[in-house]
Design an enzyme around this catalytic site. Structure first.
Site, PDB file in Angstrom:
ATOM      1  N   LYS A  52      -2.289  -7.579 -34.248  1.00 52.61           N
ATOM      2  CA  LYS A  52      -3.242  -7.960 -35.292  1.00 52.61           C
ATOM      3  C   LYS A  52      -2.577  -7.894 -36.667  1.00 52.61           C
ATOM      4  O   LYS A  52      -2.733  -8.802 -37.490  1.00 52.61           O
ATOM      5  CB  LYS A  52      -4.482  -7.047 -35.246  1.00 52.61           C
ATOM      6  CG  LYS A  52      -5.389  -7.333 -34.056  1.00 52.61           C
ATOM      7  CD  LYS A  52      -6.496  -6.303 -33.855  1.00 52.61           C
ATOM      8  CE  LYS A  52      -7.242  -6.592 -32.547  1.00 52.61           C
ATOM      9  NZ  LYS A  52      -8.270  -5.606 -32.208  1.00 52.61           N
ATOM     10  N   GLN A  96     -10.479   0.045 -33.988  1.00 51.73           N
ATOM     11  CA  GLN A  96     -10.007  -0.317 -32.648  1.00 51.73           C
ATOM     12  C   GLN A  96     -10.690   0.578 -31.605  1.00 51.73           C
ATOM     13  O   GLN A  96     -10.698   1.798 -31.723  1.00 51.73           O
ATOM     14  CB  GLN A  96      -8.471  -0.171 -32.590  1.00 51.73           C
ATOM     15  CG  GLN A  96      -7.851  -0.640 -31.291  1.00 51.73           C
ATOM     16  CD  GLN A  96      -8.011  -2.140 -31.035  1.00 51.73           C
ATOM     17  OE1 GLN A  96      -8.073  -2.942 -31.965  1.00 51.73           O
ATOM     18  NE2 GLN A  96      -8.099  -2.523 -29.778  1.00 51.73           N
ATOM     19  N   ASP A 119     -15.463  -7.598 -36.733  1.00 53.65           N
ATOM     20  CA  ASP A 119     -15.512  -7.509 -35.270  1.00 53.65           C
ATOM     21  C   ASP A 119     -16.899  -7.887 -34.739  1.00 53.65           C
ATOM     22  O   ASP A 119     -17.084  -8.074 -33.538  1.00 53.65           O
ATOM     23  CB  ASP A 119     -15.210  -6.065 -34.840  1.00 53.65           C
ATOM     24  CG  ASP A 119     -13.912  -5.949 -34.060  1.00 53.65           C
ATOM     25  OD1 ASP A 119     -13.481  -6.966 -33.484  1.00 53.65           O
ATOM     26  OD2 ASP A 119     -13.351  -4.838 -34.024  1.00 53.65           O
TER      27      ASP A 119
HETATM   28  N1  GUN Z   1     -10.924  -3.066 -27.943  1.00 53.91           N
HETATM   29  C1  GUN Z   1     -10.869  -4.053 -27.028  1.00 53.91           C
HETATM   30  N2  GUN Z   1     -11.213  -5.234 -27.585  1.00 53.91           N
HETATM   31  C2  GUN Z   1     -11.489  -4.976 -28.871  1.00 53.91           C
HETATM   32  C3  GUN Z   1     -11.915  -5.784 -29.953  1.00 53.91           C
HETATM   33  O1  GUN Z   1     -12.113  -7.003 -29.864  1.00 53.91           O
HETATM   34  N3  GUN Z   1     -12.081  -5.147 -31.129  1.00 53.91           N
HETATM   35  C4  GUN Z   1     -11.872  -3.818 -31.272  1.00 53.91           C
HETATM   36  N4  GUN Z   1     -12.088  -3.277 -32.451  1.00 53.91           N
HETATM   37  N5  GUN Z   1     -11.499  -3.037 -30.303  1.00 53.91           N
HETATM   38  C5  GUN Z   1     -11.305  -3.618 -29.097  1.00 53.91           C
END
Ligand code: GUN
Length: 281
Positions: A52, A96, A119
């Site tokens: 990311k 996350q 998100d």
């Molecule tokens: N963990 C697994 N997929 C995601 C996601 O799309 N966003 C976040 N923040 N954590 C995750």
């Protein structure tokens, strides 16, 4: 059978975000900013966050990662989020997941300013999605919708079976499909007979984290199969939730793993962060 190329589409989205960033810089002197909170030392989470951050750099975002030990208290996490809520350089905040066991994930997600919730996990944005209002939508299901659009796959009146009912994938996926006027069936771990549902569907969307769950006899001829699963095998290779080698022959369209939905998740995060920055007052 046609492969849905997520890698190529993600690149296209990324290029359009780069252009949007350039414009925003020139016209309003705004550089979109993303803050990522990474708690603990889960190797998969570390690897996702690294990807990311790299993507943010590529499109010209300002990005910071707050790396915290899994011994950190819930209050300290909340204080960090509040700091990001009040930081004018930050347009998007991403915590996350999964979080360590002692932390209440729902409580943490609710602290994020909904206008910075790139998100789309805050109940405010989830509510707006369900109601069909504009807001932030979870990146993975949003990426799947982008794939349907790119390949001119019409969803109206289609029978779609969503396998998996998580807050991150299955539930927002079902809402998006419903908003697109598909007939949606959501199956989950307690579903009595999964095959009954998947084999009737025009489109199967699966995201549960069970390698090879969807087998050849579970989809109808000509089905469209979207595989959201990312599972690492012992030899380090990645596989999805679909038995690709056998299922793909029956499909009209299918996403590969890797190179399918995975790259779209990050692309949509970039797109959501640009949208948040454009909304900066
Ligand atoms: N963990 C697994 N997929 C995601 C996601 O799309 N966003 C976040 N923040 N954590 C995750």
């Amino acid at each position: 059978m046609q492969l849905i190329d997520g890698k190529a589409l993600a690149k296209k989205v990324q290029d359009s975000v780069s252009t949007g960033v350039e414009q925003l810089k020139q016209e309003k002197n705004i550089v979109p900013g993303l803050a990522v909170l990474l708690i603990g030392d889960d190797p998969a989470s570390h690897s996702y966050v690294k990807m990311k951050a790299k993507a943010c750099e590529k499109v010209g975002f300002y990005s910071i990662t707050h790396n915290m030990p899994d011994t950190i208290s819930q209050d300290e996490i909340i204080a960090t989020i509040e700091m990001m809520n009040n930081n004018p350089r930050i347009d998007g905040i991403l915590v996350q997941l999964p979080l360590p066991k002692h932390v209440d994930t729902d409580k943490i997600l609710e602290v994020i300013d909904p206008t910075k919730d790139v998100d789309g996990f805050h109940p405010y944005n989830v509510g707006r999605l369900v109601t069909g209002l504009d807001g932030f939508v979870a990146c993975t299901p949003l990426g799947v919708m982008k794939m349907f659009e790119e390949y001119n796959i019409d969803l109206k009146s289609k029978d779609v079976c969503v396998v998996g009912a998580s807050n991150i994938v299955g539930k927002p996926m079902a809402s998006l499909l419903l908003n697109a006027e598909a007939t949606v069936t959501v199956t989950h771990i307690f579903t009595k007979d999964l095959k009954t549902h998947t084999s009737k569907a025009d489109i199967v969307v699966v995201g549960v984290g069970v390698p090879g769950l969807i087998k050849e006899d579970m989809v109808k001829d000509g089905a469209i199969v979207i595989d959201i699963g990312i599972n690492r095998r012992e030899d380090g290779s990645l596989v999805g939730d679909v038995d690709f080698a056998n299922v793909s022959a029956k499909c009209s369209y299918i996403t590969p793993v890797p190179g399918g939905v995975g790259p779209m998740t990050i692309a949509m995060l970039l797109s959501n962060t640009l949208k948040a920055a454009k909304g900066r007052i």
